[in-house]
Write an enzyme that holds these catalytic residues in place. Structure first.
Site, PDB file in Angstrom:
ATOM      1  N   LYS A 154      -3.605   8.067   3.464  1.00  7.89           N
ATOM      2  CA  LYS A 154      -4.837   7.762   4.217  1.00  7.89           C
ATOM      3  C   LYS A 154      -4.714   8.227   5.680  1.00  7.89           C
ATOM      4  O   LYS A 154      -5.693   8.637   6.287  1.00  7.89           O
ATOM      5  CB  LYS A 154      -5.155   6.272   4.164  1.00  7.89           C
ATOM      6  N   TYR A 173       0.825  -1.217   0.000  1.00  9.90           N
ATOM      7  CA  TYR A 173       0.000   0.000   0.000  1.00  9.90           C
ATOM      8  C   TYR A 173       0.862   1.272   0.000  1.00  9.90           C
ATOM      9  O   TYR A 173       0.438   2.324  -0.467  1.00  9.90           O
ATOM     10  CB  TYR A 173      -0.936  -0.039   1.202  1.00  9.90           C
TER      11      TYR A 173
HETATM   12  P1  NAP Z   1     -12.282   3.554  -8.191  1.00  7.08           P
HETATM   13  O1  NAP Z   1     -13.564   2.979  -8.611  1.00  7.08           O
HETATM   14  O2  NAP Z   1     -11.123   3.431  -9.127  1.00  7.08           O
HETATM   15  O3  NAP Z   1     -12.506   5.063  -7.733  1.00  7.08           O
HETATM   16  C1  NAP Z   1     -11.431   5.982  -7.531  1.00  7.08           C
HETATM   17  C2  NAP Z   1     -11.895   7.290  -8.078  1.00  7.08           C
HETATM   18  O4  NAP Z   1     -10.985   8.369  -7.791  1.00  7.08           O
HETATM   19  C3  NAP Z   1     -12.016   7.231  -9.607  1.00  7.08           C
HETATM   20  O5  NAP Z   1     -13.288   7.706  -9.983  1.00  7.08           O
HETATM   21  C4  NAP Z   1     -10.900   8.148 -10.034  1.00  7.08           C
HETATM   22  O6  NAP Z   1     -11.072   8.721 -11.313  1.00  7.08           O
HETATM   23  C5  NAP Z   1     -10.969   9.187  -8.935  1.00  7.08           C
HETATM   24  N1  NAP Z   1      -9.880  10.140  -9.045  1.00  7.08           N
HETATM   25  C6  NAP Z   1      -8.542   9.900  -9.026  1.00  7.08           C
HETATM   26  N2  NAP Z   1      -7.871  11.042  -9.244  1.00  7.08           N
HETATM   27  C7  NAP Z   1      -8.800  12.022  -9.403  1.00  7.08           C
HETATM   28  C8  NAP Z   1      -8.753  13.423  -9.653  1.00  7.08           C
HETATM   29  N3  NAP Z   1      -7.579  14.076  -9.813  1.00  7.08           N
HETATM   30  N4  NAP Z   1      -9.908  14.122  -9.735  1.00  7.08           N
HETATM   31  C9  NAP Z   1     -11.095  13.501  -9.608  1.00  7.08           C
HETATM   32  N5  NAP Z   1     -11.215  12.175  -9.374  1.00  7.08           N
HETATM   33  C10 NAP Z   1     -10.074  11.448  -9.272  1.00  7.08           C
HETATM   34  O7  NAP Z   1     -11.772   2.849  -6.828  1.00  7.08           O
HETATM   35  P2  NAP Z   1     -12.396   2.675  -5.359  1.00  7.08           P
HETATM   36  O8  NAP Z   1     -11.638   1.541  -4.776  1.00  7.08           O
HETATM   37  O9  NAP Z   1     -13.869   2.629  -5.420  1.00  7.08           O
HETATM   38  O10 NAP Z   1     -11.905   3.998  -4.617  1.00  7.08           O
HETATM   39  C11 NAP Z   1     -12.772   4.916  -3.944  1.00  7.08           C
HETATM   40  C12 NAP Z   1     -12.186   5.278  -2.593  1.00  7.08           C
HETATM   41  O11 NAP Z   1     -12.265   4.138  -1.739  1.00  7.08           O
HETATM   42  C13 NAP Z   1     -10.715   5.680  -2.635  1.00  7.08           C
HETATM   43  O12 NAP Z   1     -10.493   6.736  -1.726  1.00  7.08           O
HETATM   44  C14 NAP Z   1     -10.014   4.413  -2.141  1.00  7.08           C
HETATM   45  O13 NAP Z   1      -8.748   4.666  -1.578  1.00  7.08           O
HETATM   46  C15 NAP Z   1     -11.015   3.990  -1.091  1.00  7.08           C
HETATM   47  N6  NAP Z   1     -10.882   2.602  -0.613  1.00  7.08           N
HETATM   48  C16 NAP Z   1     -10.831   1.589  -1.516  1.00  7.08           C
HETATM   49  C17 NAP Z   1     -10.698   0.282  -1.031  1.00  7.08           C
HETATM   50  C18 NAP Z   1     -10.633  -0.876  -1.999  1.00  7.08           C
HETATM   51  O14 NAP Z   1     -10.223  -1.966  -1.589  1.00  7.08           O
HETATM   52  N7  NAP Z   1     -11.032  -0.721  -3.247  1.00  7.08           N
HETATM   53  C19 NAP Z   1     -10.633   0.017   0.344  1.00  7.08           C
HETATM   54  C20 NAP Z   1     -10.689   1.107   1.228  1.00  7.08           C
HETATM   55  C21 NAP Z   1     -10.810   2.403   0.738  1.00  7.08           C
HETATM   56  P3  NAP Z   1     -10.093   8.144 -12.492  1.00  7.08           P
HETATM   57  O15 NAP Z   1     -10.399   6.687 -12.655  1.00  7.08           O
HETATM   58  O16 NAP Z   1     -10.449   8.971 -13.659  1.00  7.08           O
HETATM   59  O17 NAP Z   1      -8.668   8.373 -12.048  1.00  7.08           O
END
Ligand code: NAP
Length: 257
Positions: free
Chosen positions: A164, A157
């Protein structure tokens, strides 16, 4: 549950596709009666998200917002104010780190890569909250997504763990600033979910397997699990909860040996 968010305008950032955690939240908010407003990073993504929203009974507005642009953020909230008048809730589900900083050793993180990860994944919450509060005259609820890699070392990570940690501490300080305005802010620390962002983390399948083997509930979490907790945190059910990091991870974070 059907009317918990009735007549509430909820801005949801970070929907990339139907596997996004933010999409699970959007579906749950919609089910709870909320009006969903979505954002994508580019015009193309905003259009794709709008198409996705057509799978709900009432398609929602989608706007463009790259959170590295102050002007973009200001424009977004002006457009929302013009169309909806006020906002009752906001979900920040945005994170990014450069691919090279998610490989190799953490100690090799570049200055630029560190700044990028912290800006996109942590500062963006401050920037969005500063604008959101201006259109929350009756108070509101802000929610962000974090991961346990802020508390313990998850070797793959890396810089995202540090980002985070900054995000979570920002939740505490923002809660202190915004409480007097009736604006609450909390974070869900979600267990691993296979999303586009998760693809950037090496050995992600091993993380999923480990949670399944060791978590008290013996399973991984779903978009629905996270969405339902989001509805709780965005609704009056959590009226005295702010500055909280709530784990939705099948209890994994509580396990030692
Ligand atoms: P995801 O579907 O890939 O979503 C991440 C989002 O962040 C995408 O829509 C991405 O857009 C956007 N983003 C990145 N840079 C950006 C920018 N400069 N301006 C606007 N948007 C931007 O993945 P996800 O896992 O659902 O992530 C959502 C949140 O949950 C994140 O904070 C992640 O760290 C958190 N989280 C995820 C997990 C997991 O296991 N998946 C666990 C705990 C927490 P683009 O695709 O265009 O870059």
């Amino acid at each position: 549950m059907d009317s918990l968010l009735k007549k509430r305008n909820i801005l949801i950032t970070g929907v990339r596709n139907k596997w996004s955690i933010a999409w699970g939240i959007a579906e749950a908010v919609h089910k709870a009666g909320g009006n969903i407003i979505l954002t994508g990073q580019t015009e193309r993504e905003a259009a794709e998200i709008h198409k996705l929203s057509e799978t709900l009974n009432s398609p929602c507005s989608s706007y463009v917002c790259d959170i590295t642009s102050d002007t973009g953020i200001r424009n977004l909230f002006e457009e929302i104010r013009d169309k909806y008048g006020e906002l009752h809730g906001m979900v920040h589900a945005i994170a990014h780190a450069k691919a090279e900083d998610l490989k190799g050793d953490f100690i090799d993180t570049s200055r630029e890569g560190f700044a990028h990860a912290l800006e996109v994944s942590a500062f963006s919450l401050i920037a969005l909250s500063a604008e959101a509060r201006k259109i929350m005259p009756e108070g509101g609820c802000i929610l962000t997504l974090t991961y346990m890699g802020s508390e313990k070392v998850f070797r793959d990570y890396k810089v995202m763990g540090v980002a985070k940690a900054a995000l979570e501490t920002s939740v505490y300080y923002l809660a202190a600033d915004l409480g007097k305005e009736g604006v609450r802010i909390n974070a869900i620390s979600a267990g691993p979910v296979k999303t586009m962002a998760a693809r950037g983390i090496s050995n992600f399948n091993t993380i999923l397997d480990t949670v399944r083997e060791r978590a008290p509930l013996g399973r991984n979490v779903s978009q629905e699990d996270i969405g339902n907790t989001a509805v709780y945190l965005l609704s009056d059910l959590s009226s005295a909860v702010t500055g909280e990091i709530l784990h939705v991870d099948s209890g994994f974070n509580k396990m030692g040996m």
